[in-house]
Design an enzyme around this catalytic site. Structure first.
Site, PDB file in Angstrom:
ATOM      1  N   HIS A  26       0.831  -1.204   0.000  1.00  0.00           N
ATOM      2  CA  HIS A  26       0.000   0.000   0.000  1.00  0.00           C
ATOM      3  C   HIS A  26       0.869   1.257   0.000  1.00  0.00           C
ATOM      4  O   HIS A  26       1.284   1.727   1.066  1.00  0.00           O
ATOM      5  CB  HIS A  26      -0.908  -0.003   1.233  1.00  0.00           C
ATOM      6  CG  HIS A  26      -1.820  -1.187   1.316  1.00  0.00           C
ATOM      7  ND1 HIS A  26      -1.369  -2.450   1.677  1.00  0.00           N
ATOM      8  CD2 HIS A  26      -3.150  -1.306   1.064  1.00  0.00           C
ATOM      9  CE1 HIS A  26      -2.393  -3.284   1.648  1.00  0.00           C
ATOM     10  NE2 HIS A  26      -3.478  -2.637   1.277  1.00  0.00           N
ATOM     11  N   LEU A 116      -8.784  -3.035  10.794  1.00  0.00           N
ATOM     12  CA  LEU A 116      -8.999  -1.608  11.031  1.00  0.00           C
ATOM     13  C   LEU A 116      -9.809  -1.379  12.301  1.00  0.00           C
ATOM     14  O   LEU A 116     -10.729  -2.128  12.624  1.00  0.00           O
ATOM     15  CB  LEU A 116      -9.676  -0.975   9.815  1.00  0.00           C
ATOM     16  CG  LEU A 116      -8.755  -0.898   8.593  1.00  0.00           C
ATOM     17  CD1 LEU A 116      -9.554  -0.718   7.302  1.00  0.00           C
ATOM     18  CD2 LEU A 116      -7.744   0.223   8.749  1.00  0.00           C
ATOM     19  N   ILE A 187     -10.483   8.774   0.794  1.00  0.00           N
ATOM     20  CA  ILE A 187     -10.426   7.606  -0.099  1.00  0.00           C
ATOM     21  C   ILE A 187     -10.320   6.327   0.717  1.00  0.00           C
ATOM     22  O   ILE A 187      -9.584   6.272   1.700  1.00  0.00           O
ATOM     23  CB  ILE A 187      -9.181   7.702  -1.035  1.00  0.00           C
ATOM     24  CG1 ILE A 187      -9.324   8.840  -2.052  1.00  0.00           C
ATOM     25  CG2 ILE A 187      -8.906   6.374  -1.759  1.00  0.00           C
ATOM     26  CD1 ILE A 187     -10.350   8.593  -3.162  1.00  0.00           C
ATOM     27  N   HIS A 261      -4.221   3.164  -3.398  1.00  0.00           N
ATOM     28  CA  HIS A 261      -4.383   2.572  -2.077  1.00  0.00           C
ATOM     29  C   HIS A 261      -3.583   1.285  -1.866  1.00  0.00           C
ATOM     30  O   HIS A 261      -2.747   1.212  -0.980  1.00  0.00           O
ATOM     31  CB  HIS A 261      -5.874   2.298  -1.784  1.00  0.00           C
ATOM     32  CG  HIS A 261      -6.086   1.390  -0.627  1.00  0.00           C
ATOM     33  ND1 HIS A 261      -6.156   1.844   0.668  1.00  0.00           N
ATOM     34  CD2 HIS A 261      -6.184   0.037  -0.551  1.00  0.00           C
ATOM     35  CE1 HIS A 261      -6.296   0.824   1.482  1.00  0.00           C
ATOM     36  NE2 HIS A 261      -6.323  -0.288   0.773  1.00  0.00           N
ATOM     37  N   GLU A 410     -18.446  -4.250  24.456  1.00  0.00           N
ATOM     38  CA  GLU A 410     -17.617  -5.459  24.555  1.00  0.00           C
ATOM     39  C   GLU A 410     -16.443  -5.463  23.577  1.00  0.00           C
ATOM     40  O   GLU A 410     -15.326  -5.841  23.929  1.00  0.00           O
ATOM     41  CB  GLU A 410     -18.462  -6.723  24.306  1.00  0.00           C
ATOM     42  CG  GLU A 410     -19.413  -7.089  25.416  1.00  0.00           C
ATOM     43  CD  GLU A 410     -20.720  -6.319  25.366  1.00  0.00           C
ATOM     44  OE1 GLU A 410     -20.877  -5.448  24.471  1.00  0.00           O
ATOM     45  OE2 GLU A 410     -21.590  -6.564  26.219  1.00  0.00           O
TER      46      GLU A 410
HETATM   47  C1  LIG Z   1     -11.591  -4.736   9.957  1.00  0.00           C
HETATM   48  C2  LIG Z   1     -11.073  -4.636   8.563  1.00  0.00           C
HETATM   49  N1  LIG Z   1     -11.930  -4.717   7.529  1.00  0.00           N
HETATM   50  C3  LIG Z   1     -11.475  -4.628   6.266  1.00  0.00           C
HETATM   51  C4  LIG Z   1     -10.146  -4.491   6.002  1.00  0.00           C
HETATM   52  C5  LIG Z   1      -9.642  -4.450   4.564  1.00  0.00           C
HETATM   53  N2  LIG Z   1      -9.156  -3.112   4.247  1.00  0.00           N
HETATM   54  C6  LIG Z   1      -7.853  -2.802   4.278  1.00  0.00           C
HETATM   55  S1  LIG Z   1      -7.578  -1.176   3.963  1.00  0.00           S
HETATM   56  C7  LIG Z   1      -9.232  -0.885   3.734  1.00  0.00           C
HETATM   57  C8  LIG Z   1      -9.778   0.487   3.410  1.00  0.00           C
HETATM   58  C9  LIG Z   1      -8.914   1.481   3.872  1.00  0.00           C
HETATM   59  O1  LIG Z   1      -9.338   2.763   3.651  1.00  0.00           O
HETATM   60  P1  LIG Z   1      -8.622   3.827   4.543  1.00  0.00           P
HETATM   61  O2  LIG Z   1      -8.647   3.375   5.940  1.00  0.00           O
HETATM   62  O3  LIG Z   1      -9.210   5.136   4.228  1.00  0.00           O
HETATM   63  O4  LIG Z   1      -7.117   3.752   4.073  1.00  0.00           O
HETATM   64  P2  LIG Z   1      -6.453   4.517   2.845  1.00  0.00           P
HETATM   65  O5  LIG Z   1      -7.260   4.167   1.617  1.00  0.00           O
HETATM   66  O6  LIG Z   1      -6.493   5.937   3.166  1.00  0.00           O
HETATM   67  O7  LIG Z   1      -5.074   3.930   2.762  1.00  0.00           O
HETATM   68  C10 LIG Z   1      -9.966  -2.051   3.918  1.00  0.00           C
HETATM   69  C11 LIG Z   1     -11.418  -2.130   3.768  1.00  0.00           C
HETATM   70  C12 LIG Z   1      -9.278  -4.412   7.111  1.00  0.00           C
HETATM   71  N3  LIG Z   1      -7.958  -4.244   6.975  1.00  0.00           N
HETATM   72  N4  LIG Z   1      -9.763  -4.470   8.371  1.00  0.00           N
END
Ligand SMILES: Cc1ncc(C[n+]2csc(CCOP(=O)(O)OP(=O)(O)O)c2C)c(N)n1
Length: 432
Positions: A26, A116, A187, A261, A410
């Protein structure tokens, strides 16, 4: 190029090049968030790269763990035991630079992130641990525990429910030692945040009781610095600094787009990016000496910071020998002698005892001897018997108390407990 820009672009290009070499990863997040990371790591973060476990260091969490190359670049540049050869192995089997940061594997990584929202809540736990230990051990003139917990959090972190729970509790507890920088780049993977995430984030955090600031231009280093200074000054609220950034900053065709991304920029686009940033095309992975000097100042500063702390702790040891002995034990994760002495026995009986009643008894027998055993429940204490008898509630301004009221949260509680354990000095528990 100005020295500050040279340093920021070092992070950007090194991160993008390592992603390119790995053929996956990324690049966008590190390129957009590089300026705030640079300001935080070179002007504020109290840490000792040669002794990552120094107890009173600031904690830093990269909650958006997919942006791991940002963290690896920072760790390498500031002098942690993470040589360039490890960065070249980004995302390779058994390297110290896996796709998402892993606790215990890479020096300087405070918690495993990637799911996340988890890192967001872990950081709240770290800040709670700091407050508890500060309230328990600090004495006038002896602030031996006094550090901040910082995180960089992303749109994805803020969308996940776990961060809502943790943010709400952090505001309630008035954790003034918590400072989060929000990589507000509009984004995520599927495209614009307009697709699914349109509430006013800053208003939401204000409502949680956070101190909220906005930096309109994510490349404005002075504005970022000022915001962190005023966040540090606000000691009775956690701080949320929304920094408007651009994912993939510097890439002529991918900046501001979801395509920056989660995939390498591509050879051609990387070349164009270097040209746009005024960066030499060759050699690859170049770290200019002047920039390295700025980052590596962390080594001497860290040594001096820890040295000052160690001499303060030596004086504390003389003035408060019993407390110092206890803190030493807690920092080393040791149990006191005789910790198991009061454990009840439960003779077999035909009727049996309710497990929650037995659990409550055991917990209280342990809590009498193990004073850093702390915890609570997600609003079920009367039923699951998680309270420590005779102890008060951990609340804002009552940070030395051992019974935690997590509220009906929780998921947040689980990650907050992990953060407390990761911080060290505490043995946290939680019941639902
Ligand atoms: C709990 C969880 N759900 C889904 C993902 C898959 N995932 C990785 S990055 C992302 C989106 C990220 O968007 P953002 O946080 O805005 O990061 P940026 O595009 O700015 O790098 C997703 C859905 C994850 N890492 N963790």
């Amino acid at each position: 190029m100005k020295l500050d820009d040279l340093c920021v672009n070092t992070i950007r290009v090194l991160s993008a090049e390592c992603v390119e070499k790995a053929k996956s990863g990324h690049p966008g997040m590190p390129m957009g968030a590089a300026p705030m990371a640079y300001v935080l790591w070179t002007k504020f973060l109290k840490h000792n790269p040669h002794h990552p476990a120094w107890f009173n260091r600031d904690r830093f969490v990269l909650s958006a763990g997919h942006g791991s190359m940002l963290l690896y670049s920072l760790l390498h540049l500031t002098g942690y035991d993470l040589p360039l050869s490890e960065l070249f192995n980004f995302r390779q089997w058994e390297s110290k630079t896996p796709g998402h940061p892993e606790y215990g594997l890479t020096p300087g990584v405070e918690t495993t992130t990637g799911p996340l929202g988890q890192g967001f809540a872990n950081g709240v736990g770290m800040a709670i641990a700091e407050r508890y230990l500060a309230a328990t051990f600090n004495r006038p003139g002896y602030e031996i525990i006094n550090h901040f917990t910082y995180a960089i959090v992303s749109d994805g972190d803020l969308m996940e429910g776990i961060s809502h729970e943790a943010a709400s509790l952090a505001g309630h507890l008035r954790l003034g030692n918590l400072i989060y920088l929000y990589d507000d780049n509009h984004i995520s993977i599927e495209g614009s945040t307009e697709l699914a995430f349109t509430e006013q984030r800053t208003a939401r955090f204000k409502a949680y009781g956070w101190h909220v600031q906005q930096v309109e231009d994510g490349n404005d280093l002075d504005a970022i610095e000022k915001a962190i200074v005023s966040a540090q000054k606000e000691t009775r609220k956690p701080s949320f600094i929304a920094v408007r950034t651009h994912i993939g900053y510097g890439s002529p065709n991918k900046q501001g787009k979801a395509s920056a991304h989660g995939e390498p920029l591509g050879k051609e686009e990387l070349t164009l990016t270097k040209q746009q940033l005024g960066w030499p095309l060759e050699p690859e992975f170049s770290v200019p000496d002047e920039a390295l000097k700025v980052f590596r100042a962390a080594v001497e500063q860290g040594k001096a910071e820890e040295g000052r702390w160690t001499s303060l702790f030596d004086r504390y040891r003389k003035a408060f020998p019993d407390q110092a002995k206890t803190l030493d034990q807690w920092m080393k994760r040791e149990l006191p002698e005789g910790w198991e002495a009061d454990l009840p026995a439960f003779p077999a009986d035909p009727k049996g005892a309710a497990t929650r009643a037995a659990s409550g008894n055991v917990l209280n027998a342990l809590a009498k001897r193990i004073k850093n055993l702390v915890g609570g429940s997600a609003d079920l204490a009367p039923s699951n018997q998680t309270l420590i008898k005779g102890e008060g509630d951990f609340q804002a301004e009552q940070f030395g108390s051992r019974n935690f009221r997590f509220g009906v949260r929780e998921h947040g509680m689980g990650a907050i407990l992990n953060g407390m354990a990761l911080h060290g000095g505490m043995i946290p528990y939680g019941g639902t």
